[in-house]
Design a protein around this motif. Sequence first.
Motif, PDB file in Angstrom:
ATOM      1  N   ARG A 208      50.793  40.908  67.129  1.00  0.00           N
ATOM      2  CA  ARG A 208      49.439  40.332  67.180  1.00  0.00           C
ATOM      3  C   ARG A 208      48.377  41.417  67.081  1.00  0.00           C
ATOM      4  NH1 ARG A 208      49.201  36.972  72.347  1.00  0.00           N
ATOM      5  NH2 ARG A 208      47.006  36.939  71.811  1.00  0.00           N
ATOM      6  N   LEU A 209      48.582  42.527  67.798  1.00  0.00           N
ATOM      7  CA  LEU A 209      47.602  43.613  67.752  1.00  0.00           C
ATOM      8  C   LEU A 209      47.551  44.259  66.377  1.00  0.00           C
ATOM      9  CD1 LEU A 209      48.206  45.274  71.232  1.00  0.00           C
ATOM     10  CD2 LEU A 209      46.199  43.981  70.513  1.00  0.00           C
ATOM     11  N   LEU A 210      48.702  44.485  65.778  1.00  0.00           N
ATOM     12  CA  LEU A 210      48.721  45.065  64.431  1.00  0.00           C
ATOM     13  C   LEU A 210      48.093  44.120  63.417  1.00  0.00           C
ATOM     14  CD1 LEU A 210      52.215  46.804  64.359  1.00  0.00           C
ATOM     15  CD2 LEU A 210      49.966  47.906  64.363  1.00  0.00           C
ATOM     16  N   ALA A 211      48.340  42.825  63.557  1.00  0.00           N
ATOM     17  CA  ALA A 211      47.727  41.857  62.639  1.00  0.00           C
ATOM     18  C   ALA A 211      46.210  41.873  62.789  1.00  0.00           C
ATOM     19  CB  ALA A 211      48.279  40.461  62.913  1.00  0.00           C
TER      20      ALA A 211
ATOM     21  N   THR B 137      34.233  58.142  56.817  1.00  0.00           N
ATOM     22  CA  THR B 137      35.431  57.456  56.356  1.00  0.00           C
ATOM     23  C   THR B 137      36.675  58.069  56.985  1.00  0.00           C
ATOM     24  OG1 THR B 137      34.337  56.951  54.269  1.00  0.00           O
ATOM     25  CG2 THR B 137      36.735  56.760  54.300  1.00  0.00           C
ATOM     26  N   GLN B 138      36.721  59.389  57.027  1.00  0.00           N
ATOM     27  CA  GLN B 138      37.866  60.069  57.633  1.00  0.00           C
ATOM     28  C   GLN B 138      37.955  59.745  59.121  1.00  0.00           C
ATOM     29  OE1 GLN B 138      40.292  61.741  56.041  1.00  0.00           O
ATOM     30  NE2 GLN B 138      41.319  61.757  58.019  1.00  0.00           N
ATOM     31  N   SER B 139      36.825  59.720  59.807  1.00  0.00           N
ATOM     32  CA  SER B 139      36.825  59.368  61.232  1.00  0.00           C
ATOM     33  C   SER B 139      37.304  57.941  61.441  1.00  0.00           C
ATOM     34  CB  SER B 139      35.421  59.529  61.823  1.00  0.00           C
ATOM     35  OG  SER B 139      35.022  60.866  61.780  1.00  0.00           O
ATOM     36  N   TYR B 140      36.891  57.039  60.592  1.00  0.00           N
ATOM     37  CA  TYR B 140      37.335  55.645  60.690  1.00  0.00           C
ATOM     38  C   TYR B 140      38.848  55.564  60.504  1.00  0.00           C
ATOM     39  CZ  TYR B 140      37.873  50.703  59.633  1.00  0.00           C
ATOM     40  OH  TYR B 140      38.284  49.400  59.646  1.00  0.00           O
ATOM     41  N   GLN B 141      39.369  56.290  59.524  1.00  0.00           N
ATOM     42  CA  GLN B 141      40.810  56.285  59.300  1.00  0.00           C
ATOM     43  C   GLN B 141      41.545  56.884  60.499  1.00  0.00           C
ATOM     44  OE1 GLN B 141      41.164  58.400  55.610  1.00  0.00           O
ATOM     45  NE2 GLN B 141      40.734  56.579  54.361  1.00  0.00           N
ATOM     46  N   ASP B 142      40.979  57.941  61.089  1.00  0.00           N
ATOM     47  CA  ASP B 142      41.591  58.533  62.275  1.00  0.00           C
ATOM     48  C   ASP B 142      41.622  57.546  63.435  1.00  0.00           C
ATOM     49  OD1 ASP B 142      41.911  60.855  60.839  1.00  0.00           O
ATOM     50  OD2 ASP B 142      40.194  61.894  61.752  1.00  0.00           O
ATOM     51  N   VAL B 143      40.546  56.794  63.621  1.00  0.00           N
ATOM     52  CA  VAL B 143      40.500  55.792  64.685  1.00  0.00           C
ATOM     53  C   VAL B 143      41.550  54.714  64.431  1.00  0.00           C
ATOM     54  CG1 VAL B 143      39.097  53.939  65.692  1.00  0.00           C
ATOM     55  CG2 VAL B 143      38.115  56.202  65.359  1.00  0.00           C
ATOM     56  N   GLN B 144      41.673  54.252  63.192  1.00  0.00           N
ATOM     57  CA  GLN B 144      42.677  53.239  62.855  1.00  0.00           C
ATOM     58  C   GLN B 144      44.088  53.750  63.136  1.00  0.00           C
ATOM     59  OE1 GLN B 144      42.342  50.256  62.455  1.00  0.00           O
ATOM     60  NE2 GLN B 144      40.498  49.753  61.358  1.00  0.00           N
ATOM     61  N   GLU B 145      44.343  54.996  62.755  1.00  0.00           N
ATOM     62  CA  GLU B 145      45.664  55.576  63.023  1.00  0.00           C
ATOM     63  C   GLU B 145      45.912  55.694  64.521  1.00  0.00           C
ATOM     64  OE1 GLU B 145      46.035  59.269  60.920  1.00  0.00           O
ATOM     65  OE2 GLU B 145      45.641  58.324  58.986  1.00  0.00           O
ATOM     66  N   HIS B 146      44.900  56.097  65.265  1.00  0.00           N
ATOM     67  CA  HIS B 146      45.029  56.212  66.718  1.00  0.00           C
ATOM     68  C   HIS B 146      45.331  54.855  67.340  1.00  0.00           C
ATOM     69  CE1 HIS B 146      44.270  57.447  70.831  1.00  0.00           C
ATOM     70  NE2 HIS B 146      43.381  56.474  70.940  1.00  0.00           N
TER      71      HIS B 146
ATOM     72  N   VAL C 228      49.170  51.055  69.711  1.00  0.00           N
ATOM     73  CA  VAL C 228      49.851  49.760  69.748  1.00  0.00           C
ATOM     74  C   VAL C 228      51.356  49.986  69.798  1.00  0.00           C
ATOM     75  CG1 VAL C 228      50.391  47.719  68.355  1.00  0.00           C
ATOM     76  CG2 VAL C 228      48.037  48.426  68.651  1.00  0.00           C
ATOM     77  N   ASP C 229      51.835  50.909  68.992  1.00  0.00           N
ATOM     78  CA  ASP C 229      53.276  51.173  68.968  1.00  0.00           C
ATOM     79  C   ASP C 229      53.759  51.688  70.324  1.00  0.00           C
ATOM     80  OD1 ASP C 229      53.464  50.359  66.368  1.00  0.00           O
ATOM     81  OD2 ASP C 229      53.294  52.384  65.525  1.00  0.00           O
ATOM     82  N   ARG C 230      52.980  52.538  70.961  1.00  0.00           N
ATOM     83  CA  ARG C 230      53.408  53.135  72.231  1.00  0.00           C
ATOM     84  C   ARG C 230      53.153  52.227  73.428  1.00  0.00           C
ATOM     85  NH1 ARG C 230      50.256  57.309  73.660  1.00  0.00           N
ATOM     86  NH2 ARG C 230      48.797  56.917  71.993  1.00  0.00           N
ATOM     87  N   LEU C 231      52.061  51.468  73.405  1.00  0.00           N
ATOM     88  CA  LEU C 231      51.629  50.783  74.619  1.00  0.00           C
ATOM     89  C   LEU C 231      51.927  49.289  74.667  1.00  0.00           C
ATOM     90  CD1 LEU C 231      48.188  52.561  74.960  1.00  0.00           C
ATOM     91  CD2 LEU C 231      50.315  53.130  76.135  1.00  0.00           C
TER      92      LEU C 231
END
Length: 147
Positions: free
Chosen positions: A96-99, A70-79, A84-87
């Motif tokens: 669209r990507l965030l949605a 679960t923690q790894s999944y959350q880390d991937v989502q945050e990454h 998306v914010d940077r690129l």
Amino acid sequence: MEESLTAWLLPALALLAGLAIGFLFARLVPKAAPGRTQRQLDDLQERFDSYQSEVVTHFNTTANLVKKLTQSYQDVQEHLSSGVDRLALDELTRQRLLAALHTEETGNGVRERLTPPKDQEAPKDYAPKAPNAPGTLDKSYGLKGKY
């Protein structure tokens, strides 16, 4: 009288001797059997306790692994969100990507469903033919001209 006394005394003595031997035998022999049974019972109890310990260890390990997953999944989502914010080049792409990320998180993403074919006829295992045309088993089928 002596004969009647002997006739009764011998069976009475034999009965008393049999009772004494039976009593001694009953006292000595069952002690061996309950000891063996007790050892078997203790062995079974030890195996059961060991099994219970293994089950508890297994479920604790499983819980820890699921927590890490679960923690790894959350880390991937945050990454992905930070990527998306940077690129993302423009605001529309970023939205669209965030949605798309958020619909995957909630599991409410609308997925396109495949529609079944409109023609519900089963496939044929023979070649269909036009009326008045030769069938596939006709000797002139597929030949051009007359032979």
